[in-house]
Design an enzyme around this catalytic site. Sequence first.
Site, PDB file in Angstrom:
ATOM      1  N   CYS A 134      34.970  41.845  50.991  1.00 27.00           N
ATOM      2  CA  CYS A 134      36.197  41.450  50.294  1.00 27.00           C
ATOM      3  C   CYS A 134      37.251  42.550  50.362  1.00 27.00           C
ATOM      4  O   CYS A 134      37.211  43.508  49.579  1.00 27.00           O
ATOM      5  CB  CYS A 134      35.869  41.121  48.841  1.00 27.00           C
ATOM      6  SG  CYS A 134      37.330  40.700  47.889  1.00 27.00           S
ATOM      7  N   CYS A 137      39.288  43.012  47.188  1.00 22.18           N
ATOM      8  CA  CYS A 137      38.611  43.736  46.097  1.00 22.18           C
ATOM      9  C   CYS A 137      38.518  45.231  46.401  1.00 22.18           C
ATOM     10  O   CYS A 137      38.718  46.055  45.514  1.00 22.18           O
ATOM     11  CB  CYS A 137      37.180  43.237  45.909  1.00 22.18           C
ATOM     12  SG  CYS A 137      36.970  41.477  46.043  1.00 22.18           S
ATOM     13  N   ASP A 138      38.178  45.586  47.626  1.00 21.92           N
ATOM     14  CA  ASP A 138      37.758  46.963  47.916  1.00 21.92           C
ATOM     15  C   ASP A 138      38.683  47.725  48.862  1.00 21.92           C
ATOM     16  O   ASP A 138      38.464  48.915  49.097  1.00 21.92           O
ATOM     17  CB  ASP A 138      36.336  46.938  48.533  1.00 21.92           C
ATOM     18  CG  ASP A 138      35.335  46.296  47.576  1.00 21.92           C
ATOM     19  OD1 ASP A 138      35.477  46.499  46.364  1.00 21.92           O
ATOM     20  OD2 ASP A 138      34.431  45.579  48.050  1.00 21.92           O
TER      21      ASP A 138
END
Length: 309
Positions: A134, A137-138
């Site tokens: 992701c 997200c990261d």
Amino acid sequence: MSDVHNVIIIGSGPAGYTAGLYSARAMLEPLMFAGYMSGGQLMLTSDIENFPGYPEGIGGPEMMMQLREQAERFGLTVQDKNVEAVDTQSRPFKVTVEGEDFFAHSLIICTGAESIWLDAPGEADQKGRGISTCATCDGAFFREEEVLVIGGGDSACEEATFLTRFASKVTLIHRRDVFRASTIMYERAANHPKIEIKTFRQVKEWLSDEKGLTGAVLEDPRDGSTEEIAATGAFIAIGHKPITSFLGGQIDTDDNGYIIHQSHTMTSVDGVFAAGDVVDTRYKQAITAAGMGCQAAMDAEKWLEENVH
Ligand code: NAP
């Protein structure tokens, strides 16, 4: 037995919320189990540019919040809990959530799909550290670092382009030279000065030291030759698998676990409907999931009218 609901919706992406909206407006007083991470895959997406009605695009989480609010306004009840099991042999159907049983005359399954990992040697140690599925997200953890993206579809091209906001260089690695990605997504990645595309490469092994990921050994599938590439972050974007294991094989699926529609949106069990990515092996778009969620709610309403009320 506690109250029997008309319909329980399991899952909360665009399919689930649209099913919730339509069944709430049909006065069915639907109950939704949205999952601990409600909103589905679009909660992990940055901008949605291809949902009609948003000329400037909209953030994935923002759209999911709006869909939820819209459905709740008409009477959808949402619980952010995961369904552990369903029993479709009994009537009404039984849905078990955190040890508590709920009952419904009909079910709409909209549990969507989750990312597939490569499972190459060295991956397990780096999951959630140097290797992620992701970018939204990261990605921000890899400021001014060199990262890899694996895959040749829309997700890979989108993730690669998104990561250029943070990374100093993004290498997109694909196992062949034909891309499944739409032309616009592919070209956006291919023309970006920070993105290099390497075709005919597969990750043979991940490399790491005590500080984290250091790179990968790439293999050319045509002749087995290998090379090493340095990177401190990697994002796997090789597709998704449907979330159906909680059904315990009670509903017919194909070999990959996708629920099969038998009649319109009805599954192999009379009174159980399904919509969105948990069914869709072909389109997998927010707009098609929403459309199918609408169909499932209308099918459930008609079925309830003919069979229960
Ligand atoms: P996808 O289209 O199925 O692409 C998966 C890619 O991963 C393919 O290029 C495939 O290679 C590669 N792959 C699969 N298994 C692999 C393995 N073991 N090793 C190396 N490579 C592997 O999946 P997706 O990109 O997640 O897209 C899924 C759906 O969501 C699509 O319908 C897409 O249009 C949609 N989507 C849309 C948007 C958008 O419109 N904004 C964004 C993201 C996704 P091969 O091609 O060789 O099989």
